[in-house]
Motif scaffolding. Structure first.
Motif, PDB file in Angstrom:
ATOM      1  N   THR A   7       0.837  -1.202   0.000  1.00  0.00           N
ATOM      2  CA  THR A   7       0.000   0.000   0.000  1.00  0.00           C
ATOM      3  C   THR A   7       0.867   1.244   0.000  1.00  0.00           C
ATOM      4  O   THR A   7       2.001   1.238   0.464  1.00  0.00           O
ATOM      5  CB  THR A   7      -0.903   0.034   1.238  1.00  0.00           C
ATOM      6  OG1 THR A   7      -0.092  -0.016   2.421  1.00  0.00           O
ATOM      7  CG2 THR A   7      -1.866  -1.123   1.235  1.00  0.00           C
ATOM      8  N   SER A   8       0.316   2.318  -0.517  1.00  0.00           N
ATOM      9  CA  SER A   8       0.970   3.623  -0.468  1.00  0.00           C
ATOM     10  C   SER A   8       0.240   4.490   0.541  1.00  0.00           C
ATOM     11  O   SER A   8      -0.887   4.185   0.935  1.00  0.00           O
ATOM     12  CB  SER A   8       0.930   4.280  -1.857  1.00  0.00           C
ATOM     13  OG  SER A   8      -0.409   4.590  -2.200  1.00  0.00           O
ATOM     14  N   SER A  10      -1.260   7.137   0.091  1.00  0.00           N
ATOM     15  CA  SER A  10      -2.530   7.616  -0.469  1.00  0.00           C
ATOM     16  C   SER A  10      -3.636   6.586  -0.313  1.00  0.00           C
ATOM     17  O   SER A  10      -4.815   6.948  -0.180  1.00  0.00           O
ATOM     18  CB  SER A  10      -2.352   7.970  -1.951  1.00  0.00           C
ATOM     19  OG  SER A  10      -2.056   6.817  -2.717  1.00  0.00           O
ATOM     20  N   ASP A  11      -3.295   5.293  -0.311  1.00  0.00           N
ATOM     21  CA  ASP A  11      -4.311   4.260  -0.111  1.00  0.00           C
ATOM     22  C   ASP A  11      -4.949   4.400   1.268  1.00  0.00           C
ATOM     23  O   ASP A  11      -6.166   4.310   1.423  1.00  0.00           O
ATOM     24  CB  ASP A  11      -3.704   2.863  -0.257  1.00  0.00           C
ATOM     25  CG  ASP A  11      -3.279   2.552  -1.685  1.00  0.00           C
ATOM     26  OD1 ASP A  11      -3.968   3.008  -2.612  1.00  0.00           O
ATOM     27  OD2 ASP A  11      -2.263   1.855  -1.856  1.00  0.00           O
ATOM     28  N   ARG A  14      -7.072   7.624   1.383  1.00  0.00           N
ATOM     29  CA  ARG A  14      -8.322   7.430   0.654  1.00  0.00           C
ATOM     30  C   ARG A  14      -9.302   6.590   1.472  1.00  0.00           C
ATOM     31  O   ARG A  14     -10.500   6.891   1.538  1.00  0.00           O
ATOM     32  CB  ARG A  14      -8.059   6.747  -0.690  1.00  0.00           C
ATOM     33  CG  ARG A  14      -7.459   7.660  -1.752  1.00  0.00           C
ATOM     34  CD  ARG A  14      -7.231   6.900  -3.038  1.00  0.00           C
ATOM     35  NE  ARG A  14      -6.731   7.763  -4.089  1.00  0.00           N
ATOM     36  CZ  ARG A  14      -7.492   8.523  -4.873  1.00  0.00           C
ATOM     37  NH1 ARG A  14      -8.818   8.481  -4.726  1.00  0.00           N
ATOM     38  NH2 ARG A  14      -6.975   9.293  -5.797  1.00  0.00           N
ATOM     39  N   PHE A  15      -8.799   5.549   2.095  1.00  0.00           N
ATOM     40  CA  PHE A  15      -9.666   4.687   2.899  1.00  0.00           C
ATOM     41  C   PHE A  15     -10.247   5.468   4.067  1.00  0.00           C
ATOM     42  O   PHE A  15     -11.445   5.374   4.355  1.00  0.00           O
ATOM     43  CB  PHE A  15      -8.879   3.477   3.407  1.00  0.00           C
ATOM     44  CG  PHE A  15      -9.737   2.394   4.001  1.00  0.00           C
ATOM     45  CD1 PHE A  15     -10.095   1.293   3.249  1.00  0.00           C
ATOM     46  CD2 PHE A  15     -10.186   2.482   5.312  1.00  0.00           C
ATOM     47  CE1 PHE A  15     -10.899   0.297   3.788  1.00  0.00           C
ATOM     48  CE2 PHE A  15     -10.989   1.495   5.860  1.00  0.00           C
ATOM     49  CZ  PHE A  15     -11.340   0.393   5.098  1.00  0.00           C
ATOM     50  N   THR A  28      -9.951   3.243  -3.471  1.00  0.00           N
ATOM     51  CA  THR A  28      -9.465   2.407  -4.572  1.00  0.00           C
ATOM     52  C   THR A  28      -9.122   0.988  -4.126  1.00  0.00           C
ATOM     53  O   THR A  28      -9.038   0.094  -4.952  1.00  0.00           O
ATOM     54  CB  THR A  28      -8.220   3.047  -5.201  1.00  0.00           C
ATOM     55  OG1 THR A  28      -7.235   3.286  -4.189  1.00  0.00           O
ATOM     56  CG2 THR A  28      -8.586   4.376  -5.865  1.00  0.00           C
ATOM     57  N   ARG A  29      -8.925   0.812  -2.819  1.00  0.00           N
ATOM     58  CA  ARG A  29      -8.608  -0.529  -2.313  1.00  0.00           C
ATOM     59  C   ARG A  29      -9.443  -0.785  -1.070  1.00  0.00           C
ATOM     60  O   ARG A  29      -9.605   0.082  -0.215  1.00  0.00           O
ATOM     61  CB  ARG A  29      -7.116  -0.647  -1.974  1.00  0.00           C
ATOM     62  CG  ARG A  29      -6.203  -0.566  -3.181  1.00  0.00           C
ATOM     63  CD  ARG A  29      -4.753  -0.766  -2.795  1.00  0.00           C
ATOM     64  NE  ARG A  29      -4.520  -2.003  -2.054  1.00  0.00           N
ATOM     65  CZ  ARG A  29      -3.310  -2.507  -1.806  1.00  0.00           C
ATOM     66  NH1 ARG A  29      -2.228  -1.882  -2.226  1.00  0.00           N
ATOM     67  NH2 ARG A  29      -3.172  -3.625  -1.119  1.00  0.00           N
ATOM     68  N   ALA A  34      -4.945  -1.859   3.086  1.00  0.00           N
ATOM     69  CA  ALA A  34      -5.501  -0.515   2.924  1.00  0.00           C
ATOM     70  C   ALA A  34      -6.297  -0.106   4.151  1.00  0.00           C
ATOM     71  O   ALA A  34      -6.257   1.058   4.583  1.00  0.00           O
ATOM     72  CB  ALA A  34      -6.382  -0.459   1.677  1.00  0.00           C
TER      73      ALA A  34
END
Length: 263
Positions: A7-8, A10-11, A14-15, A28-29, A34
């Motif tokens: 994971t990055s 940003s993941d 975003r979560f 996205t994940r 994530a």
């Protein structure tokens, strides 16, 4: 089965923002790595929500409104920015616990769309407590009120990080509770707690030594209150659900605001 891809940052962001706020962030994940990043980033989502809440309160004060209206706006903003999901979770958990029924029946009650008497009473008392505490804080100074709003929102999301730590089971095999239960290593949860306490102390320094003490106590007592509720819910329901996470959030926020109003 292949291992999940790394994971990055940003993941995780975003979560966190995609599941905990109404901001137009696409998740996205939806896998365990994530979710781990998302729960570790939950206090950052709280920082954004709390800043928006404080800004609304301060704007009303600037326009000449009194502390009561500023307090109502400060409480309303987090509800709007979370679609009221945390308040809904609090009401559902109150109905489930208040039913006195076995875990399976209590979980079914919590999934119903209506709100029972325990839920209504709990919502009314919690919202009144939050508004009353903020009236007191804003009445003392705008800085104290704004700081209380931010600290409460951040610690309210910190307890999600702590509740998602390893060893806390889900009550159901599906839903947000199952997606995030046990994803955060205990060391990561402890580090998040220390980081939030340190940041709260730094913010409290704006109000002097008393502000530092009050901010740290808000974090500690909020985490303790949420932990007591978490353990009770795990005993009663067999684990955590999305509703339990919502109830933990509102419990922590209310505790933090009450601490800010004392003294």
């Amino acid at each position: 089965m292949s291992a999940p891809s790394p994971t990055s940052p940003s993941d995780g962001l975003r979560f966190a923002f995609g599941t905990l706020t109404v901001f137009p962030v696409r998740v996205t994940r939806w896998d365990r790595p994530a979710a781990r990043g998302g729960m570790l980033c939950a206090p950052l989502a709280g920082l954004v929500v709390g800043t928006a809440a404080a800004a609304a309160g301060l704007l009303l004060l600037l326009l000449g409104a009194g502390a009561p209206l500023a307090a109502v706006a400060t409480v309303a903003v987090p509800a709007v920015l979370t679609r009221g999901l945390h308040l809904d979770g609090l009401a559902d958990v109150a109905d489930g616990l208040g039913s006195g029924k076995p875990a399976g029946d209590a979980l079914r009650i919590m999934k119903q769309s209506d709100i029972g008497p325990f839920g209504v009473l709990t919502l009314v008392l919690v919202l009144l407590a939050q508004v009353a505490a903020l009236v007191q804080a804003y009445g003392d100074s705008w800085t104290r009120g704004a700081l209380a709003a931010v600290v409460a929102a951040v610690v309210a999301r910190l307890v999600l990080t702590l509740a998602a730590r390893a060893g806390v089971p889900p009550a159901r095999p599906e839903g947000l509770g199952a997606a995030v239960a046990g994803v955060v290593p205990r060391a990561g949860a402890a580090a998040a707690g220390l980081a939030v306490a340190g940041a709260a102390a730094a913010g409290g320094a704006l109000l002097g030594a008393d502000g530092v003490l009050r901010a740290v106590l808000a974090v500690l007592l909020s985490a303790a209150a949420a932990e007591l509720l978490l353990r009770h819910c795990v005993r009663r329901f067999g684990g955590v659900t999305g509703d339990v996470f919502g109830a933990l959030t509102e419990t922590a926020a209310t505790t933090a605001l009450v601490v800010a109003a004392l003294g």
